[in-house]
Design a protein around this motif. Sequence first.
Motif, PDB file in Angstrom:
ATOM      1  N   PHE A 118       5.295  -7.184  -3.100  1.00  0.00           N
ATOM      2  CA  PHE A 118       4.502  -5.962  -3.268  1.00  0.00           C
ATOM      3  C   PHE A 118       3.902  -5.946  -4.666  1.00  0.00           C
ATOM      4  N   ASP A 119       4.612  -6.567  -5.595  1.00  0.00           N
ATOM      5  CA  ASP A 119       4.196  -6.496  -6.998  1.00  0.00           C
ATOM      6  C   ASP A 119       4.714  -7.751  -7.701  1.00  0.00           C
ATOM      7  N   GLY A 120       3.813  -8.512  -8.276  1.00  0.00           N
ATOM      8  CA  GLY A 120       4.237  -9.733  -8.971  1.00  0.00           C
ATOM      9  C   GLY A 120       4.172  -9.540 -10.473  1.00  0.00           C
ATOM     10  N   ASN A 146       3.820   3.663  -8.381  1.00  0.00           N
ATOM     11  CA  ASN A 146       4.001   2.578  -7.405  1.00  0.00           C
ATOM     12  C   ASN A 146       3.984   3.051  -5.955  1.00  0.00           C
ATOM     13  N   GLU A 147       3.974   4.356  -5.768  1.00  0.00           N
ATOM     14  CA  GLU A 147       3.858   4.887  -4.406  1.00  0.00           C
ATOM     15  C   GLU A 147       2.393   4.917  -3.946  1.00  0.00           C
ATOM     16  N   LEU A 148       1.483   4.880  -4.917  1.00  0.00           N
ATOM     17  CA  LEU A 148       0.070   5.088  -4.589  1.00  0.00           C
ATOM     18  C   LEU A 148      -0.463   4.138  -3.521  1.00  0.00           C
ATOM     19  N   PRO A 149      -0.154   2.834  -3.573  1.00  0.00           N
ATOM     20  CA  PRO A 149      -0.694   1.955  -2.528  1.00  0.00           C
ATOM     21  C   PRO A 149      -0.324   2.412  -1.115  1.00  0.00           C
ATOM     22  N   PHE A 150       0.872   2.956  -0.931  1.00  0.00           N
ATOM     23  CA  PHE A 150       1.262   3.438   0.397  1.00  0.00           C
ATOM     24  C   PHE A 150       0.440   4.667   0.772  1.00  0.00           C
ATOM     25  N   ARG A 151       0.186   5.505  -0.207  1.00  0.00           N
ATOM     26  CA  ARG A 151      -0.613   6.710   0.067  1.00  0.00           C
ATOM     27  C   ARG A 151      -2.046   6.314   0.420  1.00  0.00           C
ATOM     28  N   TYR A 203      -4.912  -3.022  -4.290  1.00  0.00           N
ATOM     29  CA  TYR A 203      -4.078  -2.285  -5.257  1.00  0.00           C
ATOM     30  C   TYR A 203      -3.574  -3.112  -6.433  1.00  0.00           C
ATOM     31  N   VAL A 204      -3.577  -4.451  -6.321  1.00  0.00           N
ATOM     32  CA  VAL A 204      -2.978  -5.225  -7.425  1.00  0.00           C
ATOM     33  C   VAL A 204      -3.799  -5.170  -8.718  1.00  0.00           C
ATOM     34  N   TYR A 205      -5.044  -4.751  -8.618  1.00  0.00           N
ATOM     35  CA  TYR A 205      -5.863  -4.651  -9.841  1.00  0.00           C
ATOM     36  C   TYR A 205      -6.303  -3.216 -10.109  1.00  0.00           C
ATOM     37  N   ASP A 206      -5.644  -2.255  -9.473  1.00  0.00           N
ATOM     38  CA  ASP A 206      -6.038  -0.859  -9.714  1.00  0.00           C
ATOM     39  C   ASP A 206      -5.270  -0.325 -10.933  1.00  0.00           C
TER      40      ASP A 206
END
Lengths: 467, 298
Positions: free
Chosen positions: A148-150, A48-53, A347-350
């Motif tokens: 951030f995440d649904g 879950n950190e990946l989107p920020f990276r 990122y929601v579909y990665d």
Amino acid sequence: MNKTVLHAPAIGRRGLMGAGLSALALGADPRRAAAASRVNIECDAGQNELPFRWNAAALETKEGVTPNLVSLPFVGQYEKLVTDLTARSSAYDVLVFPPYFLGDFQALGFLRELDPYFSLLDPRLADYLPVYRDPVIKRAGKTYALMFDGDLLQLSYRTDLFNDPKEKAAFKQKYGQDLAVPATWADFMKVAEFFHRPPHLYGTAFYAARGFCYAWFVNIFAGLGGHWFDAKMNPGIKSAAGYKALSLLVEMKKYAPPNILQIDYPTLNQVFLDGSTAIVVQWDDLPLKCENPKMSKVVGKSGFAPCPQRSYMPYSRVMAVSAFSKNPKDAYKLAAYMQLPEVGITYVYDPECGEDPYRESYLKPSAVKNHLGQPTMSPAAAANYVDAIRGGLKAGYPELSIPGAPRYIDILDLYVNQALAGSLSPKAALDACAGEWAGITEAEGPERVGKAYADWVASFRKVGLAY
Amino acid sequence: MPAAALLAARRRFAWWLMAPALAMFAANAVFPLLYALDVSVRNYQLLIPVPARFVGLANYAQIFSDPLFWSSVKVTLWFIAGVVFLELPAALGLALLFASLPRRAGVAVTVLLVPTILAPSVVGFQWAQIYNYQFGPLNYLLGLAGLGHPVWTASPTLALPSLIAIDFWEWTPFMVLLLFAGLSAVPRDIIEAARVDGSSYPQIFRRIMLPLMRPVIGIALVLRVLMSFKTFDIIYILTAGGPGAVTENLAYYTYIQGFRYFNLGYASALAVIQLIVVAALANALLRLARRPGLVGTA
């Protein structure tokens, strides 16, 4: 949109050189990077950190903020956050946490109200799916968080088995009805029983380990018409719907792998992805992994559907600004940027991260792409996946989010786990849990928590969710 | 200077010398203890934004009617019993074995200590891999032998014995070290004299070695019982108290109440009860170790 850097720190030669080097490393403009403001983001460690990276460089160049991730372990995140925030620690600017913490955090004054910052960067909330907009991120009409995440539970099942004519005929002969994606829990049990052929194929599997087994119980409980509480805050689990739901979950163990009590999120993914399970209820990011050949043996063999009757919405993640942040404006800008329609869609579909859609604009098959813009599944699978999410959200059942929610939920999880372990009967477990819940309500103040519950229920009734 | 005045001055000087240590002791031990006692009689819940009020012994009364408390007591006692009954004979056997080896073989004792010096988190993760149902080496070997694939830490019947086994692996070497030291201190001439008198090895062990080692055995038992009482790390990492609450011991239950539910009054009352129980247990064991005719006087 104000993109000036609001808190540019005084910077010396060394600092300038360091910032320039780090900006060059990120491929950004060193002059802007030198002025970028550092924002500490608390997030559970891992995928879950990946989107920020992925968005670090863009945040620096577009918003003038340098994200600094402070990873906390997924298990124990609540304890760590409460401990730090009670001590008024300014270690975090942006807090990433599940909405069921929000009731406590808002009541304890840990969060900043975000509406005054909207002029810095419009969060475009009109595009949020209604179930996330008011019930999840707002309290008493004020916005305390951004999505951030649904999250949502849904069915993933093996289409190669469900479409096999021999299986269909055998199912019809055994149960006198067509083999179909289950629309009721009774049908789900039949399907699980039918496909249970150990050790090579198990009927089903579910999250039975301590931590989230409550969610798989609530998912059934919701489908059977259960409510968290009644209007007087009497626990709804101490009811016929509660007993039946937990009995079904306990019975489901018969059709699951032998290590069922060890099955958690990654293990549940694994038992479906390796082709050893016919149907599972899992969070809605599993389909993305199913269709990824690097992760799955069931590519092109999976179908997705809403859970029978209701789809529980456990966990999710929101971003909030800590009340103790010394840099709230930049913290807000970072959070707002990360959930913009054009950013969230990356990122929601990665399949590599665990985030799921929360905006209306994301619910189209053509949007199902990874963060590099490449489709993550076939158009047919994407259409099926998006339909399943939309269908699930229509019958969504929200996660409890009132003061005390983490304690209500953890106690429920403990007792569900005791029933699954065979230490208590479903009725004894839920009765004991209801007793503990009554104690929590008493400690929290029945009037205060009752009002919070009534407001929360009203908020999702307002957006059309049945309860 | 008169002798009495000199003595008083010496005493004052001694107190001044002790003062820093006493201040540290008061700050680190006495104050937290008094604070915990104070919190334990208050309705102090960190997450409820109302002032904590005095509730007398209500927290203590609640503990004794709390089924999860009694379940955690049961788990704690089983764990301690498992540890004591398995580790002590095994450690004694190993200590005797090492004592009978040539002096250079004493290096084996050092190697044996490796599990004890590993960080508890490392031990936990290592055993999580060993116990893994699907990929763990233990189940692989059992599978090869046709003995099935037990679900070690997720089975209501196997979870607690699995944790006891880890504790056995981790702490038996420590017991071996203590008992080996005790055994090394047994005077050789007494053993030799017994041999000359025609005593067999079992007789020497039962009549000479064991009585002479009793003080060391007593200390080892006290240490291990106290350590087992406080076991937390392997439970946190491997089972989180589950499945259900079958591995939730008192230490873990106190952690849950204190740091997951932030029910500080209740958690402090639990901590005070544990303190009393542990102190009483340690005192009883040490008294037993000092009892004339039983230990230490053989």
